[in-house]
Design a protein around this motif. Structure first.
Motif, mmCIF file in Angstrom:
data_model
loop_
_atom_site.group_PDB
_atom_site.id
_atom_site.type_symbol
_atom_site.label_atom_id
_atom_site.label_comp_id
_atom_site.label_asym_id
_atom_site.label_seq_id
_atom_site.Cartn_x
_atom_site.Cartn_y
_atom_site.Cartn_z
ATOM 1 N N MET A 8 9.788 -84.890 -3.716
ATOM 2 C CA MET A 8 10.011 -85.215 -5.127
ATOM 3 C C MET A 8 11.492 -85.420 -5.389
ATOM 4 S SD MET A 8 8.928 -82.760 -8.274
ATOM 5 C CE MET A 8 8.537 -83.464 -9.848
ATOM 6 N N ASN A 9 11.849 -86.611 -5.841
ATOM 7 C CA ASN A 9 13.248 -86.904 -6.132
ATOM 8 C C ASN A 9 13.651 -86.469 -7.537
ATOM 9 O OD1 ASN A 9 13.470 -87.989 -3.590
ATOM 10 N ND2 ASN A 9 13.279 -90.096 -4.277
ATOM 11 N N LYS A 10 12.734 -86.513 -8.477
ATOM 12 C CA LYS A 10 13.036 -86.146 -9.864
ATOM 13 C C LYS A 10 12.775 -84.649 -10.058
ATOM 14 C CE LYS A 10 11.943 -90.712 -11.683
ATOM 15 N NZ LYS A 10 11.108 -91.472 -12.636
ATOM 16 N N VAL A 11 13.693 -83.831 -9.540
ATOM 17 C CA VAL A 11 13.477 -82.381 -9.513
ATOM 18 C C VAL A 11 13.392 -81.771 -10.903
ATOM 19 C CG1 VAL A 11 14.461 -82.088 -7.208
ATOM 20 C CG2 VAL A 11 15.938 -81.879 -9.201
ATOM 21 N N ASP A 12 13.923 -82.432 -11.909
ATOM 22 C CA ASP A 12 13.836 -81.917 -13.268
ATOM 23 C C ASP A 12 12.398 -81.916 -13.795
ATOM 24 O OD1 ASP A 12 14.348 -84.769 -13.062
ATOM 25 O OD2 ASP A 12 14.381 -84.823 -15.258
ATOM 26 N N LEU A 13 11.494 -82.608 -13.118
ATOM 27 C CA LEU A 13 10.085 -82.666 -13.526
ATOM 28 C C LEU A 13 9.204 -81.689 -12.751
ATOM 29 C CD1 LEU A 13 9.741 -86.551 -13.818
ATOM 30 C CD2 LEU A 13 10.078 -84.896 -15.676
ATOM 31 N N LEU A 14 9.812 -80.838 -11.923
ATOM 32 C CA LEU A 14 9.035 -79.935 -11.069
ATOM 33 C C LEU A 14 8.128 -79.010 -11.878
ATOM 34 C CD1 LEU A 14 8.359 -78.796 -8.264
ATOM 35 C CD2 LEU A 14 10.271 -77.215 -8.580
ATOM 36 N N ASP A 15 8.651 -78.362 -12.918
ATOM 37 C CA ASP A 15 7.842 -77.426 -13.702
ATOM 38 C C ASP A 15 6.626 -78.116 -14.319
ATOM 39 O OD1 ASP A 15 9.569 -75.367 -13.076
ATOM 40 O OD2 ASP A 15 10.639 -75.435 -14.987
ATOM 41 N N HIS A 39 21.450 -88.738 1.381
ATOM 42 C CA HIS A 39 22.228 -87.925 0.432
ATOM 43 C C HIS A 39 23.238 -87.052 1.157
ATOM 44 C CE1 HIS A 39 20.187 -88.908 -3.308
ATOM 45 N NE2 HIS A 39 19.044 -88.841 -2.654
ATOM 46 N N ILE A 40 22.839 -86.478 2.254
ATOM 47 C CA ILE A 40 23.749 -85.604 3.003
ATOM 48 C C ILE A 40 24.904 -86.408 3.568
ATOM 49 C CG2 ILE A 40 23.979 -84.143 5.045
ATOM 50 C CD1 ILE A 40 21.074 -83.232 4.534
ATOM 51 N N LEU A 41 24.602 -87.540 4.185
ATOM 52 C CA LEU A 41 25.658 -88.357 4.785
ATOM 53 C C LEU A 41 26.597 -88.928 3.726
ATOM 54 C CD1 LEU A 41 23.707 -90.195 7.600
ATOM 55 C CD2 LEU A 41 25.290 -88.264 7.821
ATOM 56 N N LYS A 42 26.057 -89.282 2.578
ATOM 57 C CA LYS A 42 26.876 -89.828 1.493
ATOM 58 C C LYS A 42 27.881 -88.788 1.002
ATOM 59 C CE LYS A 42 25.306 -89.685 -2.554
ATOM 60 N NZ LYS A 42 24.658 -89.639 -3.798
ATOM 61 N N GLU A 88 5.751 -96.366 -6.186
ATOM 62 C CA GLU A 88 6.303 -97.617 -5.659
ATOM 63 C C GLU A 88 7.689 -97.896 -6.234
ATOM 64 O OE1 GLU A 88 4.894 -99.467 -3.240
ATOM 65 O OE2 GLU A 88 3.232 -98.058 -3.150
ATOM 66 N N ASN A 89 8.044 -97.213 -7.327
ATOM 67 C CA ASN A 89 9.362 -97.386 -7.939
ATOM 68 C C ASN A 89 10.400 -96.587 -7.162
ATOM 69 O OD1 ASN A 89 8.254 -98.985 -9.951
ATOM 70 N ND2 ASN A 89 7.908 -97.244 -11.307
ATOM 71 N N PRO A 90 11.646 -97.064 -7.134
ATOM 72 C CA PRO A 90 12.685 -96.335 -6.398
ATOM 73 C C PRO A 90 12.988 -94.967 -7.022
ATOM 74 C CG PRO A 90 13.569 -98.347 -7.429
ATOM 75 C CD PRO A 90 12.122 -98.281 -7.740
ATOM 76 N N ASP A 91 13.425 -94.043 -6.172
ATOM 77 C CA ASP A 91 13.881 -92.709 -6.589
ATOM 78 C C ASP A 91 12.829 -91.875 -7.311
ATOM 79 O OD1 ASP A 91 16.442 -93.066 -5.472
ATOM 80 O OD2 ASP A 91 17.057 -94.200 -7.232
ATOM 81 N N THR A 92 11.556 -92.080 -6.983
ATOM 82 C CA THR A 92 10.506 -91.222 -7.528
ATOM 83 C C THR A 92 10.062 -90.202 -6.496
ATOM 84 O OG1 THR A 92 8.876 -92.903 -6.932
ATOM 85 C CG2 THR A 92 9.585 -92.838 -9.233
#
Length: 110
Positions: A8-15, A39-42, A88-92
């Motif tokens: 899950m990329n949108k961690v604010d939606l975890l709850d 993300h780590i390499l960046k 299918e959308n980026p960063d989801t």
């Protein structure tokens, strides 16, 4: 049985996601902090070397693990997409399953 893995990329939606999962008696999850390689390499300055790369504690995603009956997989994916949007959308995020050939210790509710 299948192991559903959702990064899950949108961690604010975890709850919100976990609350929706909790509405289904068969759904239990383990949540792990995780970071993607990009993300780590960046965020890593190459001058500090591999040690700093391995010690990077920034969490950019959550990995959710769920052991599910095959019949429940699409329900779980529908719930995921109802919270984070179309995968299918980026960063989801990304979701996939793996077969579970053996499991012991998970007691079914009800």
């Amino acid at each position: 049985m299948e192991l559903l893995v959702f990064v899950m990329n949108k961690v604010d939606l975890l709850d919100e996601l976990l609350m929706k999962f909790s509405e289904h008696s068969n759904f239990r999850a383990t949540v792990i902090d995780s970071s993607g390689m990009a993300h780590i390499l960046k965020d890593t300055n190459l001058f500090f070397g591999l040690r700093d790369l391995l010690n990077n504690s920034q969490v950019n995603s959550k990995t959710i693990l769920m052991a599910l009956d095959n019949k429940d997989i699409m329900t779980a994916v529908d719930i995921i997409e109802s919270v984070v949007g179309n995968l299918e959308n980026p960063d989801t995020g990304i979701v996939f399953t793996l077969p579970i050939s053996y499991m012991k210790g998970m007691v079914k509710k009800g």
